[in-house]
Design an enzyme around this catalytic site. Structure first.
Site, PDB file in Angstrom:
ATOM      1  N   ASP A 159      26.655 125.213 -72.813  1.00 17.39           N
ATOM      2  CA  ASP A 159      27.607 126.265 -73.171  1.00 17.39           C
ATOM      3  C   ASP A 159      28.918 125.734 -73.737  1.00 17.39           C
ATOM      4  O   ASP A 159      29.875 126.492 -73.905  1.00 17.39           O
ATOM      5  CB  ASP A 159      27.905 127.176 -71.971  1.00 17.39           C
ATOM      6  CG  ASP A 159      28.435 126.411 -70.760  1.00 17.39           C
ATOM      7  OD1 ASP A 159      29.181 125.422 -70.944  1.00 17.39           O
ATOM      8  OD2 ASP A 159      28.091 126.793 -69.625  1.00 17.39           O
ATOM      9  N   ARG A 229      34.171 126.736 -75.803  1.00 19.98           N
ATOM     10  CA  ARG A 229      33.435 127.265 -74.654  1.00 19.98           C
ATOM     11  C   ARG A 229      32.781 128.562 -75.106  1.00 19.98           C
ATOM     12  O   ARG A 229      33.456 129.500 -75.537  1.00 19.98           O
ATOM     13  CB  ARG A 229      34.377 127.529 -73.474  1.00 19.98           C
ATOM     14  CG  ARG A 229      33.703 128.156 -72.247  1.00 19.98           C
ATOM     15  CD  ARG A 229      32.658 127.214 -71.647  1.00 19.98           C
ATOM     16  NE  ARG A 229      32.245 127.621 -70.320  1.00 19.98           N
ATOM     17  CZ  ARG A 229      31.317 128.521 -70.038  1.00 19.98           C
ATOM     18  NH1 ARG A 229      30.715 129.168 -71.028  1.00 19.98           N
ATOM     19  NH2 ARG A 229      30.984 128.782 -68.792  1.00 19.98           N
ATOM     20  N   ASP A 234      26.867 131.069 -68.999  1.00 16.64           N
ATOM     21  CA  ASP A 234      27.150 129.907 -68.149  1.00 16.64           C
ATOM     22  C   ASP A 234      25.850 129.124 -68.008  1.00 16.64           C
ATOM     23  O   ASP A 234      24.865 129.618 -67.437  1.00 16.64           O
ATOM     24  CB  ASP A 234      27.660 130.364 -66.777  1.00 16.64           C
ATOM     25  CG  ASP A 234      28.394 129.264 -66.027  1.00 16.64           C
ATOM     26  OD1 ASP A 234      28.549 128.161 -66.611  1.00 16.64           O
ATOM     27  OD2 ASP A 234      28.811 129.494 -64.877  1.00 16.64           O
ATOM     28  N   GLU A 237      25.035 122.877 -65.225  1.00 13.10           N
ATOM     29  CA  GLU A 237      25.722 121.610 -65.473  1.00 13.10           C
ATOM     30  C   GLU A 237      24.675 120.505 -65.653  1.00 13.10           C
ATOM     31  O   GLU A 237      23.528 120.627 -65.199  1.00 13.10           O
ATOM     32  CB  GLU A 237      26.652 121.282 -64.302  1.00 13.10           C
ATOM     33  CG  GLU A 237      27.690 122.359 -64.002  1.00 13.10           C
ATOM     34  CD  GLU A 237      28.742 122.493 -65.093  1.00 13.10           C
ATOM     35  OE1 GLU A 237      28.899 121.544 -65.891  1.00 13.10           O
ATOM     36  OE2 GLU A 237      29.387 123.558 -65.166  1.00 13.10           O
ATOM     37  N   ARG A 271      40.233 125.210 -73.813  1.00 12.65           N
ATOM     38  CA  ARG A 271      39.073 125.355 -74.684  1.00 12.65           C
ATOM     39  C   ARG A 271      39.152 126.704 -75.393  1.00 12.65           C
ATOM     40  O   ARG A 271      39.676 127.680 -74.840  1.00 12.65           O
ATOM     41  CB  ARG A 271      37.777 125.266 -73.877  1.00 12.65           C
ATOM     42  CG  ARG A 271      37.564 123.934 -73.188  1.00 12.65           C
ATOM     43  CD  ARG A 271      36.354 123.956 -72.281  1.00 12.65           C
ATOM     44  NE  ARG A 271      36.495 124.940 -71.207  1.00 12.65           N
ATOM     45  CZ  ARG A 271      35.645 125.073 -70.189  1.00 12.65           C
ATOM     46  NH1 ARG A 271      34.568 124.297 -70.133  1.00 12.65           N
ATOM     47  NH2 ARG A 271      35.837 125.982 -69.265  1.00 12.65           N
TER      48      ARG A 271
END
Length: 344
Positions: A159, A229, A234, A237, A271
């Site tokens: 993302d 971003r 989302d 990670e 961002r």
């Protein structure tokens, strides 16, 4: 092309258009033309010479900093633009517009140098304000970024990525600090004298200022850095389950390609938060429908985003192939509370 001189030639004795070169004293084309013979007909002569001998004018190097290889690429583009022109330019203003349209992707300083070389007026390029939102854009969009091709290595996860916008872009051209321009010129001069240590140091200073010299289509382009971003999603990670797969999916969608980004705001990490488009595709839609990301409902309430996530869940695509995939916001909370690495 045999009639190029005839088509380009105008009333050059009336070529009296004074203009200003940024950071210099007033320059008067008429006086320079008497010395060098530059003007509309001179451009036509140089294009004719380039088509027959692939040679660029020797005097141009006194006005630009780019390499001879780059200059050859410029004349290829200008020659093609002339051949495709519906009406051959006859005045300095028309010839300047042809040059600008053919070379709007090169560094602004070099573009102005070419215009100066031929004693053409420098057209004013509108610098868009970040507070101006064209009526055709969705509500809330602050401005639009049109990026250079996104380097795969600049895609951090599913993302977020780093993008670069050429300083020849109208929104950027008037906002480049003068010290950055000076460092670019100094770097080129250092490379020409083979002082690569100084050139590398200047490149580092340019990066620290938020800019980078990027090679694109064999041309060095000064570009501004933007950390992006993607709005409303989302992704896992990298250290999470399916994190690498999510990143790979984004690489396939935008890696090596130009993107258009509708920027809505900056987040707490500076961002730029926006909707990303590439090759007519809405990238967040692709990521959600294929199960490569979650709908980030804390910050985004768009019903179509929720619908796309539901479709991926129902089809068990991507991360939803797992029965109970961990949510990235829960994972980050645990990392922070447990004293883990900083994540955002």
């Amino acid at each position: 092309m045999g009639n190029i001189l005839k088509c380009f030639k105008g009333d050059e004795e009336e070529d009296h258009y004074p203009y200003y070169h940024p950071g210099s004293r007033p320059h008067y084309p008429q006086q320079q033309q008497q010395a060098d013979g530059h003007g509309v007909a001179s451009l036509a002569h140089d294009l004719l010479n380039f088509e027959s001998a692939s040679m660029v004018p020797e005097g141009l190097r006194q006005h630009v900093t780019a390499s001879k290889k780059a200059q050859i690429k410029w004349y290829q583009n200008m020659l093609e633009a002339y051949k495709n022109a519906r009406t051959p330019p006859r005045t300095p203003e028309e010839a300047a517009q042809l040059v600008v349209s053919a070379l709007n992707w090169i560094q602004r300083a070099d573009l102005e140098g070419i215009l100066e070389f031929y004693n053409f007026p420098i057209p004013s390029l509108p610098a868009a304000s970040s507070n101006h939102r064209p009526s055709s854009l969705p509500e809330g969009v602050q401005f639009v970024l049109n990026t250079l091709p996104v380097n795969n290595q600049n895609i951090g996860d599913g993302d977020g990525f780093t993008a670069y916008v050429a300083t020849t872009d109208p929104r950027e051209s008037g906002n480049v600090p003068i010290e950055v321009h000076e460092m670019v010129i100094a770097r080129t001069e250092a490379r020409n004298r083979r002082d690569y240590k100084s050139a590398d140091a200047l490149q580092s200073s340019i990066k620290e200022a938020g800019y980078k010299i990027i090679v694109c289509s064999d041309e060095e382009i000064l570009a501004r850095k933007y950390r992006i971003r993607m709005r409303g999603i989302d992704a896992p990670e990298l250290k999470m389950t399916y994190g690498k797969e999510s990143k790979s999916a984004l690489v396939k969608l935008i890696g090596g390609k130009r993107t258009t980004i509708h920027v809505y705001e900056q987040d707490q990490f500076d961002r730029y938060v926006g909707d990303v488009y590439c090759n007519c595709a809405f990238i967040q839609e692709k990521m959600l429908k294929n199960g490569h990301a979650w709908h980030f409902t804390t910050y985004d309430k768009r019903p179509e985003f929720a619908k796309w996530e539901r479709e991926a869940r129902a089809a068990q695509r991507g991360l939803f192939a797992s029965l109970n995939p961990e949510k990235p916001w829960d994972w980050r909370r645990e990392q922070r509370s447990g004293g883990g690495i900083q994540v955002y």
